[in-house]
Design a protein around this motif. Sequence first.
Motif, short mmCIF file in Angstrom:
data_model
loop_
_atom_site.label_atom_id
_atom_site.label_comp_id
_atom_site.label_asym_id
_atom_site.label_seq_id
_atom_site.Cartn_x
_atom_site.Cartn_y
_atom_site.Cartn_z
N ILE A 28 0.85 -1.19 0.00
CA ILE A 28 0.00 0.00 0.00
C ILE A 28 0.89 1.24 0.00
CG2 ILE A 28 -1.72 1.34 1.26
CD1 ILE A 28 -2.92 -1.25 2.26
N ILE A 29 0.76 2.02 -1.06
CA ILE A 29 1.51 3.27 -1.20
C ILE A 29 0.82 4.36 -0.39
CG2 ILE A 29 2.10 5.09 -2.86
CD1 ILE A 29 2.66 2.82 -4.88
N GLY A 74 -3.60 1.03 -6.55
CA GLY A 74 -4.49 1.46 -5.47
C GLY A 74 -4.29 2.90 -5.04
N ILE A 75 -3.49 3.67 -5.78
CA ILE A 75 -3.11 5.00 -5.29
C ILE A 75 -4.24 6.01 -5.27
CG2 ILE A 75 -0.65 4.77 -5.81
CD1 ILE A 75 -1.12 6.35 -8.38
N THR A 76 -5.34 5.76 -6.00
CA THR A 76 -6.44 6.71 -6.00
C THR A 76 -7.54 6.34 -5.01
OG1 THR A 76 -7.49 5.58 -7.87
CG2 THR A 76 -6.06 7.46 -8.37
N VAL A 77 -7.38 5.21 -4.32
CA VAL A 77 -8.35 4.88 -3.27
C VAL A 77 -8.28 5.99 -2.21
CG1 VAL A 77 -8.89 3.28 -1.38
CG2 VAL A 77 -8.25 2.40 -3.64
N PRO A 78 -9.42 6.56 -1.84
CA PRO A 78 -9.41 7.66 -0.87
C PRO A 78 -8.74 7.28 0.45
CG PRO A 78 -11.57 7.47 -1.92
CD PRO A 78 -10.79 6.26 -2.33
N ARG A 79 -8.16 8.27 1.08
CA ARG A 79 -7.48 8.03 2.35
C ARG A 79 -8.42 7.50 3.42
NH1 ARG A 79 -3.38 13.31 2.62
NH2 ARG A 79 -2.25 12.79 0.69
N ALA A 80 -9.67 7.91 3.36
CA ALA A 80 -10.64 7.44 4.35
C ALA A 80 -10.85 5.95 4.27
CB ALA A 80 -11.97 8.17 4.14
N PHE A 81 -10.49 5.34 3.14
CA PHE A 81 -10.65 3.91 2.96
C PHE A 81 -9.31 3.18 2.88
CE2 PHE A 81 -14.61 5.78 1.55
CZ PHE A 81 -15.55 4.95 2.13
N GLY A 82 -8.24 3.85 3.31
CA GLY A 82 -6.95 3.20 3.42
C GLY A 82 -5.97 3.44 2.31
N GLY A 83 -6.35 4.22 1.29
CA GLY A 83 -5.45 4.48 0.18
C GLY A 83 -4.70 5.79 0.33
N ALA A 84 -3.94 6.13 -0.71
CA ALA A 84 -3.16 7.37 -0.67
C ALA A 84 -3.96 8.57 -1.15
CB ALA A 84 -1.89 7.23 -1.52
N GLY A 85 -5.04 8.32 -1.94
CA GLY A 85 -5.86 9.41 -2.45
C GLY A 85 -5.05 10.46 -3.18
N VAL A 86 -4.15 10.01 -4.07
CA VAL A 86 -3.23 10.94 -4.72
C VAL A 86 -3.98 11.88 -5.66
CG1 VAL A 86 -1.33 9.29 -4.59
CG2 VAL A 86 -2.68 9.46 -6.70
N SER A 87 -3.35 12.98 -6.00
CA SER A 87 -3.93 13.95 -6.93
C SER A 87 -3.89 13.40 -8.35
CB SER A 87 -3.14 15.26 -6.88
OG SER A 87 -1.84 15.07 -7.40
#
Length: 416
Positions: A28-29, A74-87
């Motif tokens: 997980i990045i 998985g880098i665009t998975v939102p942070r609220a769900f454990g991802g990095a939520g990158v731009s």
Amino acid sequence: MGASVKKAEPRGREAFPAPSRPTHPAHIIRTDEEAVAVARKLAAQFAEGAAERDRDRRLPTAELDIFSQSGLWGITVPRAFGGAGVSQAIVAEVFKIIAAADPSLAQIPQNHFEITDLIRATGSDAQKQALFGLVLSGLRLGNAFSEFKGKNVEDFETRIARHGDGYIVNGEKFYSTGALFAHLVPIVAIDEDGKVRVAIVDRDAPGLEIIDDWSSFGQRTTASGTVVIRDVVAPADRVLPAYLAYDQASPAGPQSQLTHASIDAGIARGAIETTIRLVRDHARPWVDSGKERASDDPYTIAQIGELKIRLHAAEALLERAAREVDAAIARPEIDAIALAKVAVAEAKVLTTDIAIQATNKLFELAGTRSTLAAHHLDRLWRDARTHTLHDPVRWKYHAVGQYYLNGVNPPLHSWI
């Protein structure tokens, strides 16, 4: 993941077996910087053997396992769900980096990213929790969107209907990039009310057949062939109300287009780097130049300068477009979405132009020996020519002109 490398010939009608699932969770990045660093490391690895994979049409099974296990999917998975939520700027940079090494490998996850965002935009909290968890674990989402027989790209014949506690889906798809390698296959279908839904089904679901019949001269190892859907059952918690994103103004279109433009920019970047290397190390100066080295030929120098300027201009518009897409995601209102669509359209015009120009100029500047089969450099032009056919640029000019001249917002559909 244990899947063996398969050398494949196109145009077959034999169903392709489902890939093995990961034996351990993907990395997980956590940050933008890590995403870019991982992409650069993988690009160096993927560049090795890219020409041979294209030449032999060897599907990149092992490379994809490394790619998705790296955490980049998985880098665009939102942070609220454990991802990095990158731009979106980071997404664009990652796609550029991978495409410069192997355009086919860069294209395969494009729809995975689109569906990941569709989950964010239209899924329930329970769907987000479950599906984002699968993405972060290393499962790959495929693509069963486009159809071959419709009168246009929005003319879908695939249907989804209520069936007990879930749904049943029937139809046939083509241009199904990534479906061969997917663990989960999202299927775009029309429900009884004429609304678009996306059913995310297991790759080995009964009635789902993936056929490796992609025969394009470019992007040969994307395996973008046929998906046949015969009475495929989808549980209700795997069906997304996609019409919420597709039937009204949303950032879904420009997000998808941004990754396509990023791939084209990456192809251009890779081709220019290859051209510079060949001119420095292998090309001969033209007899009339009076120079000892091709890299001292004044006309060659000028054309390398032009290529770099055009690439940098395209990349600048791409970065600007990514910022507008991020703004539209944060504030999904009509004016912000229209501006994002226009900005991405402008970027796509320049990335298309430089991808084709750079892959043409490679041969002109490197000389006749660059066409020898041993180098297999024609794949760069074939990949550029094939990929830039996505969403015709001639209509981008029209959309941009309408916006600035007549105040007309771009269409609502996802192809702009």
